[in-house]
Write a protein that holds these residues in place. Structure first.
Motif, mmCIF file in Angstrom:
data_model
loop_
_atom_site.group_PDB
_atom_site.id
_atom_site.type_symbol
_atom_site.label_atom_id
_atom_site.label_comp_id
_atom_site.label_asym_id
_atom_site.label_seq_id
_atom_site.Cartn_x
_atom_site.Cartn_y
_atom_site.Cartn_z
ATOM 1 N N PHE A 2 10.695 45.938 36.289
ATOM 2 C CA PHE A 2 11.504 45.949 35.067
ATOM 3 C C PHE A 2 12.042 44.560 34.736
ATOM 4 O O PHE A 2 12.175 44.208 33.559
ATOM 5 N N ASP A 3 12.322 43.780 35.757
ATOM 6 C CA ASP A 3 12.784 42.412 35.510
ATOM 7 C C ASP A 3 11.720 41.569 34.808
ATOM 8 O O ASP A 3 12.053 40.632 34.069
ATOM 9 N N ARG B 109 22.105 48.561 39.296
ATOM 10 C CA ARG B 109 21.468 47.930 40.453
ATOM 11 C C ARG B 109 22.524 47.811 41.558
ATOM 12 O O ARG B 109 23.418 46.961 41.494
ATOM 13 N N TRP C 251 14.665 44.238 30.013
ATOM 14 C CA TRP C 251 15.057 45.568 30.496
ATOM 15 C C TRP C 251 16.013 45.369 31.668
ATOM 16 O O TRP C 251 15.619 45.458 32.833
ATOM 17 N N TRP D 148 12.440 47.584 40.541
ATOM 18 C CA TRP D 148 13.369 46.718 39.798
ATOM 19 C C TRP D 148 12.703 45.405 39.408
ATOM 20 O O TRP D 148 12.926 44.892 38.314
ATOM 21 N N ILE E 83 18.662 46.192 34.543
ATOM 22 C CA ILE E 83 18.990 47.378 35.342
ATOM 23 C C ILE E 83 20.513 47.504 35.405
ATOM 24 O O ILE E 83 21.188 46.703 36.049
ATOM 25 N N ASN F 91 17.782 53.041 36.631
ATOM 26 C CA ASN F 91 16.951 51.999 36.019
ATOM 27 C C ASN F 91 17.132 51.851 34.517
ATOM 28 O O ASN F 91 16.241 51.351 33.827
ATOM 29 N N LEU G 145 12.091 50.664 45.823
ATOM 30 C CA LEU G 145 12.969 50.559 44.658
ATOM 31 C C LEU G 145 13.105 49.113 44.204
ATOM 32 O O LEU G 145 13.134 48.827 43.000
ATOM 33 N N ARG G 146 13.164 48.199 45.143
ATOM 34 C CA ARG G 146 13.286 46.787 44.757
ATOM 35 C C ARG G 146 12.036 46.291 44.035
ATOM 36 O O ARG G 146 12.121 45.441 43.148
ATOM 37 N N ARG H 84 25.289 53.983 44.375
ATOM 38 C CA ARG H 84 24.629 54.729 43.301
ATOM 39 C C ARG H 84 24.934 56.226 43.395
ATOM 40 O O ARG H 84 25.166 56.884 42.375
#
Length: 293
Positions: free
Chosen positions: A41-42, A57, A52, A38, A54, A256, A34-35, A63
């Motif tokens: 997307f970063d 996060r 984008w 992320w 998150i 996300n 998952l990281r 979550r």
């Protein structure tokens, strides 16, 4: 929706008489994976022309609590491999996650590789209720002959596949409707849930659904201000949203998403397709498809 999504979503459910929301497009996966998602997307800004962020996060338990506070009563743990020798390991994790998370639909995945038939069969026997495929990230053709036994097993088991096959947010070598059309010609009873309504090839994927009764869609990110800026849904297709009212399922892409969760529901209300359409999309269709009581 206001910033207080928990309150607004509670009011939404109460108004429609819903026991909760079923979200068919949420991501839970091993922390290290998952990281990396992320991190993608970063860094995706230059590729899509904007950042984008998150919104959700946070650690896994936070979550989960967030989703439940929003009134989500069933959801998925969509994990997907980007290379060989990864899917079986992800399936072990998602099976364990489903075992300790009763409101999560047991999710599995696959990749075109020799061992795929074996671990997909094992996932089905272990109780998988939904599969995830990501053509863009995986970089594979969904019609790869290594997937023939996989599609056959899933078709016979009548298990839905949430598949990201549209060319948004950025096209891949094998994204778009044509590769999926080829798969459906050979496996016409496949239960496919086209993620993101097939963004941006909305019309073409709706055409596919005209020919195949088990093709469905999820609403993930569609009609949001974020998506409408780059890939607006064609107004001329609004009528077909009514026609496919029983084949559209709510999805969010949590955690996300680059905006508050409630916006995903707000935009469905803005379509003004009626309360019964909202009931079907936000709960009934998924409840029927996945046997959620």
């Amino acid at each position: 929706m206001t910033e207080d999504d928990t309150t607004d979503l509670s009011a939404f459910r109460t108004r429609l008489g819903l026991p909760g929301i079923i979200d068919v497009h949420t991501h839970f996966m091993p922390d290290q994976v998952l990281r990396k998602v992320w991190a993608y997307f970063d860094s995706v800004g230059p590729l899509i022309g904007r950042s984008w962020p998150i919104t959700y996060r946070a650690d896994e338990q936070v979550r989960l609590k967030t989703l439940r506070d929003f009134g989500v009563r069933a959801f998925t743990s969509l994990a997907y491999p980007h290379k060989p020798d990864m899917a079986a390991w992800l399936n072990e994790w998602t099976a364990e996650f489903a075992g300790r998370t009763p409101d999560c639909l047991h999710t599995a995945t696959f990749f075109p590789e020799q061992q795929a038939e074996g671990y997909v069969k094992a996932a089905i026997e272990r109780g998988a209720r939904v599969f995830k495929a990501h053509v863009q990230v995986g970089g594979y053709h969904p019609g790869d002959r290594l997937l023939d036994p996989v599609w056959g097993l899933i078709e016979d088991a009548r298990i839905p596949v949430v598949i990201h096959c549209g060319s948004g947010p950025a096209p891949g070598t094998y994204t778009g409707p044509e590769p999926i059309a080829g798969v459906l010609r050979r496996f016409p009873r496949l239960s496919l849930v086209i993620a993101h309504m097939g963004t941006p090839e909305y019309s073409e994927f709706l055409d596919l659904a005209e020919d195949y009764a088990d093709v469905r869609f999820d609403t993930t990110m569609v009609w949001t201000d974020f998506s409408e800026a780059n890939a607006p849904f064609p107004t001329g297709e609004r009528g077909r949203l009514r026609s496919f009212a029983d084949r559209i399922l709510f999805g969010s892409d949590f955690p996300n998403i680059p905006y508050p969760y409630g916006h995903s529901i707000q935009v469905l209300e803005r379509l003004e397709l009626g309360d019964d359409w909202l009931r079907q999309v936000c709960h009934r269709n998924a409840a029927r498809l996945f046997g959620v009581e």
